[in-house]
Design an enzyme around this catalytic site. Sequence first.
Site, PDB file in Angstrom:
ATOM      1  N   LYS A 129      15.989 127.129  10.968  1.00 14.91           N
ATOM      2  CA  LYS A 129      16.786 127.893  11.939  1.00 14.91           C
ATOM      3  C   LYS A 129      17.282 129.148  11.242  1.00 14.91           C
ATOM      4  O   LYS A 129      17.386 129.177  10.014  1.00 14.91           O
ATOM      5  CB  LYS A 129      17.983 127.054  12.397  1.00 14.91           C
ATOM      6  CG  LYS A 129      18.609 127.532  13.682  1.00 14.91           C
ATOM      7  CD  LYS A 129      17.885 127.042  14.914  1.00 14.91           C
ATOM      8  CE  LYS A 129      18.439 127.686  16.172  1.00 14.91           C
ATOM      9  NZ  LYS A 129      17.900 127.094  17.394  1.00 14.91           N
ATOM     10  N   ASP A 169      16.817 132.101  20.431  1.00 14.16           N
ATOM     11  CA  ASP A 169      17.940 131.179  20.664  1.00 14.16           C
ATOM     12  C   ASP A 169      19.015 132.052  21.314  1.00 14.16           C
ATOM     13  O   ASP A 169      18.677 133.086  21.917  1.00 14.16           O
ATOM     14  CB  ASP A 169      18.426 130.565  19.328  1.00 14.16           C
ATOM     15  CG  ASP A 169      19.420 129.422  19.524  1.00 14.16           C
ATOM     16  OD1 ASP A 169      18.988 128.310  19.868  1.00 14.16           O
ATOM     17  OD2 ASP A 169      20.639 129.633  19.354  1.00 14.16           O
TER      18      ASP A 169
HETATM   19  P1  NDP Z   1      21.249 132.610  25.896  1.00 14.86           P
HETATM   20  O1  NDP Z   1      21.749 133.615  24.941  1.00 14.86           O
HETATM   21  O2  NDP Z   1      20.135 132.952  26.808  1.00 14.86           O
HETATM   22  O3  NDP Z   1      22.458 132.092  26.805  1.00 14.86           O
HETATM   23  C1  NDP Z   1      23.592 131.503  26.240  1.00 14.86           C
HETATM   24  C2  NDP Z   1      24.574 131.230  27.355  1.00 14.86           C
HETATM   25  O4  NDP Z   1      25.664 130.461  26.834  1.00 14.86           O
HETATM   26  C3  NDP Z   1      25.184 132.502  27.930  1.00 14.86           C
HETATM   27  O5  NDP Z   1      25.533 132.288  29.257  1.00 14.86           O
HETATM   28  C4  NDP Z   1      26.424 132.675  27.049  1.00 14.86           C
HETATM   29  O6  NDP Z   1      27.451 133.448  27.640  1.00 14.86           O
HETATM   30  C5  NDP Z   1      26.862 131.242  26.874  1.00 14.86           C
HETATM   31  N1  NDP Z   1      27.570 131.112  25.597  1.00 14.86           N
HETATM   32  C6  NDP Z   1      27.064 131.334  24.356  1.00 14.86           C
HETATM   33  N2  NDP Z   1      28.002 131.178  23.428  1.00 14.86           N
HETATM   34  C7  NDP Z   1      29.121 130.854  24.102  1.00 14.86           C
HETATM   35  C8  NDP Z   1      30.430 130.553  23.697  1.00 14.86           C
HETATM   36  N3  NDP Z   1      30.779 130.564  22.406  1.00 14.86           N
HETATM   37  N4  NDP Z   1      31.337 130.238  24.660  1.00 14.86           N
HETATM   38  C9  NDP Z   1      30.984 130.232  25.972  1.00 14.86           C
HETATM   39  N5  NDP Z   1      29.745 130.518  26.411  1.00 14.86           N
HETATM   40  C10 NDP Z   1      28.837 130.819  25.492  1.00 14.86           C
HETATM   41  O7  NDP Z   1      20.900 131.314  25.007  1.00 14.86           O
HETATM   42  P2  NDP Z   1      19.990 130.073  25.382  1.00 14.86           P
HETATM   43  O8  NDP Z   1      20.117 129.754  26.820  1.00 14.86           O
HETATM   44  O9  NDP Z   1      18.671 130.285  24.782  1.00 14.86           O
HETATM   45  O10 NDP Z   1      20.686 128.906  24.515  1.00 14.86           O
HETATM   46  C11 NDP Z   1      21.733 128.076  25.029  1.00 14.86           C
HETATM   47  C12 NDP Z   1      21.850 126.821  24.171  1.00 14.86           C
HETATM   48  O11 NDP Z   1      20.602 126.100  24.225  1.00 14.86           O
HETATM   49  C13 NDP Z   1      22.127 127.036  22.701  1.00 14.86           C
HETATM   50  O12 NDP Z   1      22.905 125.952  22.206  1.00 14.86           O
HETATM   51  C14 NDP Z   1      20.739 126.975  22.078  1.00 14.86           C
HETATM   52  O13 NDP Z   1      20.783 126.614  20.698  1.00 14.86           O
HETATM   53  C15 NDP Z   1      20.124 125.862  22.912  1.00 14.86           C
HETATM   54  N6  NDP Z   1      18.660 125.816  22.924  1.00 14.86           N
HETATM   55  C16 NDP Z   1      17.920 126.893  23.346  1.00 14.86           C
HETATM   56  C17 NDP Z   1      16.552 126.810  23.386  1.00 14.86           C
HETATM   57  C18 NDP Z   1      15.712 127.910  23.940  1.00 14.86           C
HETATM   58  O14 NDP Z   1      14.491 127.700  24.100  1.00 14.86           O
HETATM   59  N7  NDP Z   1      16.255 129.068  24.288  1.00 14.86           N
HETATM   60  C19 NDP Z   1      15.849 125.608  22.888  1.00 14.86           C
HETATM   61  C20 NDP Z   1      16.707 124.518  22.566  1.00 14.86           C
HETATM   62  C21 NDP Z   1      18.066 124.638  22.554  1.00 14.86           C
HETATM   63  P3  NDP Z   1      27.662 134.969  27.138  1.00 14.86           P
HETATM   64  O15 NDP Z   1      26.458 135.713  27.617  1.00 14.86           O
HETATM   65  O16 NDP Z   1      28.940 135.385  27.787  1.00 14.86           O
HETATM   66  O17 NDP Z   1      27.760 134.904  25.639  1.00 14.86           O
END
Ligand code: NDP
Length: 451
Positions: A129, A169
């Site tokens: 990662k 991510d």
């Molecule tokens: P994105 O950046 O596309 O979206 C993240 C979302 O979560 C946004 O809506 C963001 O809001 C919100 N968010 C992030 N950090 C915080 C925080 N500290 N507090 C509140 N809201 C938060 O990321 P992904 O959708 O790709 O990833 C989401 C999760 O899924 C993560 O844990 C990631 O590790 C996991 N994941 C992702 C994969 C992938 O293929 N993308 C695969 C497996 C797991 P804002 O925009 O306001 O920050």
Amino acid sequence: MPQIDDKLAPIYEEVVRRNAGEPEFHQAVREVLESLGRVVAKRPDYLEDALIERICEPERQIIFRVPWTDDKGRVQINRGFRVQFNSAMGPYKGGLRFHPSVNVGIIKFLGFEQIFKNALTGLPIGGGKGGSDFDPKGRSDGEIMRFCQSFMTELYRHLGEYTDVPAGDIGVGAREIGYLFGQYKRLTNRYEAGVLTGKGLFYGGSLARTEATGYGNTYFTRAMLQTGGTDFDGKRVVVSGSGNVAIYTIEKVESYGGKVVACSDSSGYIVDENGIDLDLLKEIKEVRRGRIGEYARLKGEGAYFVKSGEGSIWDVACDVAMPSATQNELTGKDAKKLVANGVIAVGEGANMPSTPEAIRTFQQAGVKFGPGKAANAGGVATSALEMQQNASRDRWTFEQTEARLATIMRDIHDSCYETAEEFGAPGDYVIGANIAGFIRVAEPMRAFGVI
Ligand code: NDP
């Protein structure tokens, strides 16, 4: 609190001592070690040659300076990370996260989880990662490009399709992967398509990769529901986040007849009792890169916005909860509220979104709980399918790729379910995932000797 077996407790103490100030990493290791007591009771040979200690120690950790120039001509400095945790199963594989909260402990927790997740997919990928404390919010395309180019100018020497293959991510989507791939190609003078995944469809990306994590979590959660003789149809669902994982979870859940009534971002959450209008959500989030409050303003009737700090999305009553934003976003208090409101299943789209207390609360209440390392493995599994397509200079259809994804998620579900039964914890997907993932990694590690 579940206990760590006496034979494994010293390993945990040593991890805490050697990795001071990294609570998320400790949390991730603890959860796995709590499950492994059942394994070493049956198979004490896994305690030999410090096998478990070696799994807890990254093979390599890279930390580097990332200087770049903003639009005002000022030089900015960020910190870059890549933790190459375990390559027993294949090249290191795992995403890059760009978020101000990133530090080495966060990357280590994510890398550690990734080892077992990748093993569960049954595909030949190791665990790693990376990322940076860079905050992409409010940055122009030019700034994002210059940051990505500087980041890759250091990282490229550690990557390769047989060595280490990053993906996206939080904060890293198709735009960032494009800039990173462009710079890698320029620096190496090689068109090595398999060095990154999550690429655009015009240059080696796989159909269904964008959808894969959200769709995959939906398949997994559906399989859990089906073991209780039910399905998504007619269920009220809450999905936190509104990024890549959340959007495609909502899409798939709605296709199965579930009604998603709430989602969020870091500014707060919205509720829409009519069910989330996905086209509107995509327009706000994917096209305009806007804030979630805009949804309620544009949708009007039936929708409202609650600002961050003024309530929790988990106060919204639902049958199924799918946390898909970030780590430790769902606390013990939230879990109690969800249980009181009648939740029957939780599928983790994010990595480690539920605190240990929340997991305990769900399990004690008989809620079906799918941990992230199993439930969200569809993203990395489809990344491995993207690598397969790149290696064979081929391109599969959406249907072909989605069908593989669906089979992989079903297999992950079944293997967690069966392993939990075999080790005396029927219905406990946490134990099933940890043990099934561990055994797959431990066997090749042993075959390789002490390395
Ligand atoms: P994105 O950046 O596309 O979206 C993240 C979302 O979560 C946004 O809506 C963001 O809001 C919100 N968010 C992030 N950090 C915080 C925080 N500290 N507090 C509140 N809201 C938060 O990321 P992904 O959708 O790709 O990833 C989401 C999760 O899924 C993560 O844990 C990631 O590790 C996991 N994941 C992702 C994969 C992938 O293929 N993308 C695969 C497996 C797991 P804002 O925009 O306001 O920050």
